[in-house]
Design a protein around this motif. Structure first.
Motif, short mmCIF file in Angstrom:
data_model
loop_
_atom_site.label_atom_id
_atom_site.label_comp_id
_atom_site.label_asym_id
_atom_site.label_seq_id
_atom_site.Cartn_x
_atom_site.Cartn_y
_atom_site.Cartn_z
N SER A 36 0.83 -1.21 0.00
CA SER A 36 0.00 0.00 0.00
C SER A 36 0.86 1.26 0.00
CB SER A 36 -0.91 0.02 1.23
OG SER A 36 -1.83 -1.02 1.18
N GLY A 39 2.35 1.74 -3.30
CA GLY A 39 1.29 2.18 -4.21
C GLY A 39 1.05 3.67 -4.13
N ALA A 54 5.70 -6.75 -9.41
CA ALA A 54 6.72 -7.61 -8.80
C ALA A 54 7.12 -7.07 -7.44
CB ALA A 54 7.94 -7.71 -9.70
N SER A 83 7.04 1.35 -16.03
CA SER A 83 7.32 0.75 -14.72
C SER A 83 8.00 1.73 -13.77
CB SER A 83 8.18 -0.50 -14.88
OG SER A 83 9.44 -0.17 -15.41
N VAL A 111 3.43 -0.82 -12.22
CA VAL A 111 3.23 -0.41 -13.61
C VAL A 111 2.06 0.57 -13.65
CG1 VAL A 111 2.58 -1.18 -15.94
CG2 VAL A 111 4.12 -2.59 -14.54
N ILE A 113 -1.03 2.14 -15.21
CA ILE A 113 -1.99 1.57 -16.16
C ILE A 113 -3.07 2.58 -16.51
CG2 ILE A 113 -1.62 -0.83 -15.49
CD1 ILE A 113 -4.26 -0.64 -13.86
N GLY A 117 -6.67 -1.00 -18.00
CA GLY A 117 -5.78 -1.90 -17.28
C GLY A 117 -4.51 -2.24 -18.03
N ARG A 118 -4.21 -1.46 -19.05
CA ARG A 118 -3.00 -1.71 -19.85
C ARG A 118 -1.92 -0.69 -19.49
NH1 ARG A 118 -2.02 -5.96 -20.50
NH2 ARG A 118 -0.46 -5.41 -22.05
N PRO A 119 -0.63 -1.10 -19.65
CA PRO A 119 0.46 -0.19 -19.30
C PRO A 119 0.36 1.13 -20.07
CG PRO A 119 1.30 -2.39 -19.70
CD PRO A 119 -0.14 -2.41 -20.10
C1 LIG Z 1 -9.25 8.52 -7.19
C2 LIG Z 1 -9.97 7.46 -6.41
C3 LIG Z 1 -9.27 6.17 -6.38
C4 LIG Z 1 -9.68 5.26 -5.36
C5 LIG Z 1 -8.87 4.02 -5.35
C6 LIG Z 1 -8.06 3.91 -4.19
C7 LIG Z 1 -7.18 2.73 -4.28
C8 LIG Z 1 -6.39 2.59 -3.06
C9 LIG Z 1 -5.67 1.30 -3.03
C10 LIG Z 1 -4.34 1.41 -3.71
C11 LIG Z 1 -3.52 0.25 -3.37
C12 LIG Z 1 -2.30 0.27 -4.20
C13 LIG Z 1 -1.32 -0.73 -3.78
C14 LIG Z 1 -1.70 -2.12 -4.14
C15 LIG Z 1 -1.53 -2.40 -5.60
C16 LIG Z 1 -2.07 -3.73 -5.92
O1 LIG Z 1 -2.33 -4.55 -5.11
S1 LIG Z 1 -2.34 -4.06 -7.56
C17 LIG Z 1 -3.00 -5.72 -7.58
C18 LIG Z 1 -1.95 -6.74 -7.89
N1 LIG Z 1 -1.39 -6.55 -9.21
C19 LIG Z 1 -2.09 -6.87 -10.31
O2 LIG Z 1 -3.21 -7.32 -10.28
C20 LIG Z 1 -1.36 -6.64 -11.61
C21 LIG Z 1 -1.58 -7.84 -12.55
N2 LIG Z 1 -0.77 -7.68 -13.78
C22 LIG Z 1 -1.23 -7.02 -14.86
O3 LIG Z 1 -2.36 -6.58 -14.93
C23 LIG Z 1 -0.28 -6.88 -16.03
O4 LIG Z 1 0.86 -7.71 -15.81
C24 LIG Z 1 0.20 -5.40 -16.21
C25 LIG Z 1 0.67 -4.80 -14.88
C26 LIG Z 1 -0.94 -4.55 -16.78
C27 LIG Z 1 1.38 -5.35 -17.16
O5 LIG Z 1 0.98 -5.94 -18.36
P1 LIG Z 1 2.09 -6.63 -19.29
O6 LIG Z 1 1.44 -6.98 -20.57
O7 LIG Z 1 2.74 -7.70 -18.48
O8 LIG Z 1 3.07 -5.40 -19.52
P2 LIG Z 1 4.49 -5.34 -20.18
O9 LIG Z 1 4.35 -4.34 -21.28
O10 LIG Z 1 5.04 -6.70 -20.55
O11 LIG Z 1 5.41 -4.78 -19.02
C28 LIG Z 1 5.10 -3.53 -18.46
C29 LIG Z 1 6.31 -3.09 -17.67
O12 LIG Z 1 6.48 -3.97 -16.54
C30 LIG Z 1 7.82 -4.45 -16.54
N3 LIG Z 1 7.79 -5.80 -16.00
C31 LIG Z 1 7.13 -6.86 -16.50
N4 LIG Z 1 7.31 -7.94 -15.71
C32 LIG Z 1 8.11 -7.54 -14.70
C33 LIG Z 1 8.67 -8.20 -13.57
N5 LIG Z 1 8.43 -9.48 -13.32
N6 LIG Z 1 9.45 -7.49 -12.75
C34 LIG Z 1 9.70 -6.18 -12.97
N7 LIG Z 1 9.19 -5.50 -14.02
C35 LIG Z 1 8.42 -6.18 -14.88
C36 LIG Z 1 8.27 -4.41 -17.99
O13 LIG Z 1 9.68 -4.38 -18.09
C37 LIG Z 1 7.62 -3.12 -18.44
O14 LIG Z 1 8.38 -2.02 -17.99
P3 LIG Z 1 8.64 -0.68 -18.90
O15 LIG Z 1 9.68 -1.06 -19.89
O16 LIG Z 1 7.34 -0.32 -19.56
O17 LIG Z 1 9.07 0.36 -17.95
#
Ligand SMILES: CCCCCCCCCCCCCCCC(=O)SCCNC(=O)CCNC(=O)[C@H](O)C(C)(C)COP(=O)(O)OP(=O)(O)OC[C@H]1O[C@@H](n2cnc3c(N)ncnc32)[C@H](O)[C@@H]1OP(=O)(O)O
Length: 124
Positions: A36, A39, A54, A83, A111, A113, A117-119
């Motif tokens: 958190s 985030g 990650a 990222s 990342v 988004i 939900g896309r980067p």
């Molecule tokens: C205004 C009111 C709002 C109210 C609202 C309040 C909300 C208040 C709560 C907030 C709380 C927040 C804090 C909790 C945050 C969660 O808990 S989030 C939930 C857990 N996470 C998820 O569900 C994410 C699941 N994953 C995904 O959806 C997809 O993997 C993603 C993130 C969209 C990325 O898609 P992808 O196709 O894998 O993307 P890709 O282009 O391959 O890679 C994107 C980037 O990630 C990097 N990457 C990929 N894999 C890795 C890896 N293993 N390690 C490191 N880097 C990596 C790539 O190198 C790339 O970096 P860049 O070169 O672009 O800089």
């Protein structure tokens, strides 16, 4: 010992509901707090929604006890196209004392988004 990295992002008191069966604070509770906190740093930097992709190098150095003040610190260490890498530390302080001790650290990657939900670019 040097102090925490980065900026303070979250401060909580560890409560009995956060313990495991032995009475120690759950590692998962700390990880959720750190996630958190990271985030908050990520969303501020990218001015929008960011998700955890990650969590690397998680280390639990010392246990946390009920009643401890737990403070989370976060520092953005690098950004890519979409990222954001964030160093996160959790520190404990016994509520009756001033001494602070680092209990947990990890490197988070978020990342930025878009609405689908896309980067998206971190900046822009
Ligand atoms: C205004 C009111 C709002 C109210 C609202 C309040 C909300 C208040 C709560 C907030 C709380 C927040 C804090 C909790 C945050 C969660 O808990 S989030 C939930 C857990 N996470 C998820 O569900 C994410 C699941 N994953 C995904 O959806 C997809 O993997 C993603 C993130 C969209 C990325 O898609 P992808 O196709 O894998 O993307 P890709 O282009 O391959 O890679 C994107 C980037 O990630 C990097 N990457 C990929 N894999 C890795 C890896 N293993 N390690 C490191 N880097 C990596 C790539 O190198 C790339 O970096 P860049 O070169 O672009 O800089």
């Amino acid at each position: 010992m040097s102090g925490p990295v980065g900026q303070p992002v979250i401060r909580m008191t560890a409560m009995p509901a956060d313990t495991n069966a032995y009475g120690d604070i759950f590692g998962g509770w700390l990880m959720a707090l750190m996630d958190s906190g990271a985030g908050l740093a990520a969303s501020l930097l990218c001015r929008g929604r960011a998700v955890t992709i990650a969590m690397d190098g998680m280390q639990f150095h010392q246990p946390v006890a009920v009643g401890d003040e737990v403070s989370v610190y976060a520092e953005v260490t690098a950004t890519g196209s979409s990222s954001i890498k964030i160093a996160v530390e959790a520190w404990r302080r016994h509520r009756h004392e001033e001494t602070r001790v680092k209990v947990t650290e990890a490197q988070f990657t978020f990342v930025a988004i878009d609405d689908n939900g896309r980067p998206r670019p971190v900046h822009g």
